[in-house]
Design a protein around this motif. Sequence first.
Motif, PDB file in Angstrom:
ATOM      1  N   GLU A   1       0.829  -1.206   0.000  1.00  0.00           N
ATOM      2  CA  GLU A   1       0.000   0.000   0.000  1.00  0.00           C
ATOM      3  C   GLU A   1       0.865   1.259   0.000  1.00  0.00           C
ATOM      4  O   GLU A   1       0.508   2.265  -0.602  1.00  0.00           O
ATOM      5  N   GLU A   2       2.005   1.170   0.682  1.00  0.00           N
ATOM      6  CA  GLU A   2       2.944   2.310   0.667  1.00  0.00           C
ATOM      7  C   GLU A   2       3.464   2.533  -0.751  1.00  0.00           C
ATOM      8  O   GLU A   2       3.643   3.679  -1.184  1.00  0.00           O
ATOM      9  N   SER A   3       3.706   1.426  -1.474  1.00  0.00           N
ATOM     10  CA  SER A   3       4.181   1.545  -2.858  1.00  0.00           C
ATOM     11  C   SER A   3       3.101   2.129  -3.754  1.00  0.00           C
ATOM     12  O   SER A   3       3.375   2.996  -4.600  1.00  0.00           O
ATOM     13  N   ARG A   4       1.859   1.680  -3.570  1.00  0.00           N
ATOM     14  CA  ARG A   4       0.766   2.147  -4.431  1.00  0.00           C
ATOM     15  C   ARG A   4       0.476   3.627  -4.231  1.00  0.00           C
ATOM     16  O   ARG A   4       0.245   4.374  -5.196  1.00  0.00           O
ATOM     17  N   THR A   5       0.521   4.069  -2.992  1.00  0.00           N
ATOM     18  CA  THR A   5       0.187   5.470  -2.708  1.00  0.00           C
ATOM     19  C   THR A   5       1.387   6.400  -2.853  1.00  0.00           C
ATOM     20  O   THR A   5       1.233   7.613  -2.771  1.00  0.00           O
ATOM     21  N   GLY A   6       2.572   5.826  -3.039  1.00  0.00           N
ATOM     22  CA  GLY A   6       3.765   6.653  -3.194  1.00  0.00           C
ATOM     23  C   GLY A   6       4.406   7.093  -1.903  1.00  0.00           C
ATOM     24  O   GLY A   6       5.360   7.894  -1.920  1.00  0.00           O
ATOM     25  N   THR A   7       3.935   6.608  -0.782  1.00  0.00           N
ATOM     26  CA  THR A   7       4.518   6.993   0.518  1.00  0.00           C
ATOM     27  C   THR A   7       5.760   6.184   0.853  1.00  0.00           C
ATOM     28  O   THR A   7       6.414   6.454   1.854  1.00  0.00           O
ATOM     29  N   ILE A   8       6.071   5.188   0.007  1.00  0.00           N
ATOM     30  CA  ILE A   8       7.259   4.372   0.296  1.00  0.00           C
ATOM     31  C   ILE A   8       8.537   5.189   0.107  1.00  0.00           C
ATOM     32  O   ILE A   8       9.516   4.996   0.850  1.00  0.00           O
ATOM     33  N   GLU A   9       8.530   6.114  -0.872  1.00  0.00           N
ATOM     34  CA  GLU A   9       9.735   6.912  -1.108  1.00  0.00           C
ATOM     35  C   GLU A   9      10.065   7.815   0.083  1.00  0.00           C
ATOM     36  O   GLU A   9      11.210   7.825   0.552  1.00  0.00           O
TER      37      GLU A   9
ATOM     38  N   ARG B   1      15.477   1.647  -2.266  1.00  0.00           N
ATOM     39  CA  ARG B   1      16.108   2.914  -1.879  1.00  0.00           C
ATOM     40  C   ARG B   1      17.120   3.342  -2.941  1.00  0.00           C
ATOM     41  O   ARG B   1      17.202   4.516  -3.317  1.00  0.00           O
ATOM     42  N   TYR B   2      17.894   2.376  -3.445  1.00  0.00           N
ATOM     43  CA  TYR B   2      18.891   2.705  -4.458  1.00  0.00           C
ATOM     44  C   TYR B   2      18.231   3.091  -5.776  1.00  0.00           C
ATOM     45  O   TYR B   2      18.719   3.952  -6.512  1.00  0.00           O
ATOM     46  N   GLU B   3      17.082   2.439  -6.077  1.00  0.00           N
ATOM     47  CA  GLU B   3      16.361   2.788  -7.303  1.00  0.00           C
ATOM     48  C   GLU B   3      15.853   4.217  -7.246  1.00  0.00           C
ATOM     49  O   GLU B   3      15.848   4.943  -8.237  1.00  0.00           O
ATOM     50  N   GLY B   4      15.386   4.614  -6.036  1.00  0.00           N
ATOM     51  CA  GLY B   4      14.834   5.973  -5.898  1.00  0.00           C
ATOM     52  C   GLY B   4      15.926   7.023  -5.970  1.00  0.00           C
ATOM     53  O   GLY B   4      15.647   8.171  -6.289  1.00  0.00           O
TER      54      GLY B   4
ATOM     55  N   ILE C   1       7.674  -7.053  -2.184  1.00  0.00           N
ATOM     56  CA  ILE C   1       7.957  -7.298  -3.600  1.00  0.00           C
ATOM     57  C   ILE C   1       6.897  -6.659  -4.493  1.00  0.00           C
ATOM     58  O   ILE C   1       7.213  -6.069  -5.527  1.00  0.00           O
ATOM     59  N   ALA C   2       5.625  -6.785  -4.098  1.00  0.00           N
ATOM     60  CA  ALA C   2       4.515  -6.338  -4.945  1.00  0.00           C
ATOM     61  C   ALA C   2       4.370  -4.827  -4.929  1.00  0.00           C
ATOM     62  O   ALA C   2       4.796  -4.155  -3.991  1.00  0.00           O
ATOM     63  N   ARG C   3       3.725  -4.320  -5.991  1.00  0.00           N
ATOM     64  CA  ARG C   3       3.506  -2.878  -6.107  1.00  0.00           C
ATOM     65  C   ARG C   3       2.085  -2.487  -5.730  1.00  0.00           C
ATOM     66  O   ARG C   3       1.779  -1.291  -5.701  1.00  0.00           O
ATOM     67  N   ASN C   4       1.215  -3.473  -5.502  1.00  0.00           N
ATOM     68  CA  ASN C   4      -0.131  -3.156  -5.025  1.00  0.00           C
ATOM     69  C   ASN C   4      -0.654  -4.317  -4.185  1.00  0.00           C
ATOM     70  O   ASN C   4      -0.077  -5.411  -4.170  1.00  0.00           O
ATOM     71  N   GLN C   5      -1.750  -4.075  -3.492  1.00  0.00           N
ATOM     72  CA  GLN C   5      -2.250  -5.031  -2.528  1.00  0.00           C
ATOM     73  C   GLN C   5      -2.734  -6.339  -3.160  1.00  0.00           C
ATOM     74  O   GLN C   5      -2.546  -7.421  -2.593  1.00  0.00           O
TER      75      GLN C   5
END
Length: 248
Positions: free
Chosen positions: A83-91, A245-248, A164-168
Amino acid sequence: MWTIAKREIVSFFVSPLAYVVLTAWAVLMGFQFYLLAAFAASQPFTAGATSESPLAQFFGGTTLFYLCVLVIVPLLTMRLIAEESRTGTIEPLLTAPVSEIAIVLGKFLAAMTFWCALFVPTLMYGWLTSRFGDVDLGALGATYFGLFTLGLSWMALGVLMSAIARNQIVAAMLTFLAVAGHFMIGLGQFVFPDDGAREIFEYVSVWGHLSTYATGVVDTRYLVWDLSITALALFVAVRVLEARRYEG
């Protein structure tokens, strides 16, 4: 880690999904226990006719129990990181002064809190059974310990798949495949007649693990297996976040 865990626990228990999941789980578990208790009560009262109590059958002795667990594990873990990845809060989270280990362990601690909360209502079944017969408290304690160690390994797999996944949805599917695959491989103990092959499958069998714990035996081999799966899954999850982190 504690801040992340607290945030996840609070966000889970204030969401309607939590109460839908917990209510559905309680209804299904209650229905299953009712069926097992009714069946035991209908048997002729001859000592030894029923070798296992309804409690022993309830905790991992029926297919319905495992079906419920296989479904609920992905539901509990799918949103943790995906969910953090989907909403963009992971960065922002990965750029904050918090380590990947703290993120993963915080999410994992929250997942284990969900898992333990599932089985709190089942304590009532032990009390109900004690009203009509003897309850082996040692075996009951070992059973809950076995459920806890199973939760460690499967919740860790859920955290990994959510990382690993980008959405739920994808996270839920990956987690289901992982835990169902683990469960299905263990069923090989009932398929292969060869003693050597059967022993290998017994070592990884979830059904075999819980059946053994239900007798009051805490087999350290099963404990080592669950802890190994837990450590490996969390280690890989940390590496996945480091790569992000390295990708970002």
